[in-house]
Design a protein around this motif. Sequence first.
Motif, PDB file in Angstrom:
ATOM      1  N   GLY A   1       0.695  -1.057   0.213  1.00  0.00           N
ATOM      2  CA  GLY A   1      -0.056  -0.302   0.276  1.00  0.00           C
ATOM      3  C   GLY A   1       1.207   1.257   0.094  1.00  0.00           C
ATOM      4  O   GLY A   1      -0.029   2.520   0.168  1.00  0.00           O
ATOM      5  N   LYS A   2       2.242   1.116   0.008  1.00  0.00           N
ATOM      6  CA  LYS A   2       2.816   1.924  -0.463  1.00  0.00           C
ATOM      7  C   LYS A   2       3.462   2.311  -2.044  1.00  0.00           C
ATOM      8  O   LYS A   2       4.288   1.423  -1.943  1.00  0.00           O
ATOM      9  CB  LYS A   2       3.985   1.972   1.033  1.00  0.00           C
ATOM     10  CG  LYS A   2       3.143   2.472   2.175  1.00  0.00           C
ATOM     11  CD  LYS A   2       4.568   1.811   3.089  1.00  0.00           C
ATOM     12  CE  LYS A   2       4.114   1.838   4.649  1.00  0.00           C
ATOM     13  NZ  LYS A   2       4.587   0.962   6.043  1.00  0.00           N
ATOM     14  N   MET A   3       4.086   3.848  -1.768  1.00  0.00           N
ATOM     15  CA  MET A   3       4.946   3.893  -3.043  1.00  0.00           C
ATOM     16  C   MET A   3       5.869   4.027  -2.401  1.00  0.00           C
ATOM     17  O   MET A   3       6.961   4.148  -2.126  1.00  0.00           O
ATOM     18  CB  MET A   3       4.723   5.391  -4.452  1.00  0.00           C
ATOM     19  CG  MET A   3       3.321   5.425  -4.749  1.00  0.00           C
ATOM     20  SD  MET A   3       2.838   4.330  -6.022  1.00  0.00           S
ATOM     21  CE  MET A   3       1.786   4.768  -6.739  1.00  0.00           C
ATOM     22  N   GLY A   4       7.354   3.805  -3.259  1.00  0.00           N
ATOM     23  CA  GLY A   4       8.477   3.557  -3.569  1.00  0.00           C
ATOM     24  C   GLY A   4       9.195   5.099  -3.745  1.00  0.00           C
ATOM     25  O   GLY A   4      10.233   5.353  -2.622  1.00  0.00           O
ATOM     26  N   CYS A   5       8.208   5.820  -4.722  1.00  0.00           N
ATOM     27  CA  CYS A   5       9.040   6.756  -4.567  1.00  0.00           C
ATOM     28  C   CYS A   5       8.098   7.902  -5.312  1.00  0.00           C
ATOM     29  O   CYS A   5       6.864   7.345  -5.884  1.00  0.00           O
ATOM     30  CB  CYS A   5      10.617   6.499  -5.622  1.00  0.00           C
ATOM     31  SG  CYS A   5      10.357   6.359  -6.926  1.00  0.00           S
TER      32      CYS A   5
END
Length: 173
Positions: free
Chosen positions: A92-96
Amino acid sequence: MLCQNCNQREANVHITKIINGVKQELHLCEECARENNEFNIDIMNPFNFASPMSFQNILEGFFEMMGSPYQIPEPVTCPVCHQSFDDFKRTGKMGCANCYRTFNAEITPIIKRVHGNIQHTGKVPKRTGGILKIKRDIERLKEELRVAVMNEEYEKAAKLRDQIKELESKLDK
């Protein structure tokens, strides 16, 4: 109310489970609830973010609901951080910041469904929002212009065109 499992201690954990429209209520004491592995409940740490009701699991549910038209045929990865779309679905998180551009086609329908819009429509600070306000006004006027032309209201359309040109000249300055 006594625990429905041991019938000895006071029931202070109340669980309602609905499966296929059938509601099942279970009233347990803390010990029986801890022993009952079916519900995966950690009484001692109720704020355990690895629990089944985490944000990541909710996101996974959205992706599963969307079905096959939104699945990616080949694994796409971000060229900057090398995170895959499956990694995003899992965490549920973007890397950048570049991930938002890379996965734009996949995340736009999700954001639209959750928030109702993909553009910020809230308040903007007066000090820093002047340019943004002008851009929004231009977009609104262009839409009004389009409607006026469709309705053959050419005088109104000419006024709107002049207003748009005036606002665009402010942006250029």
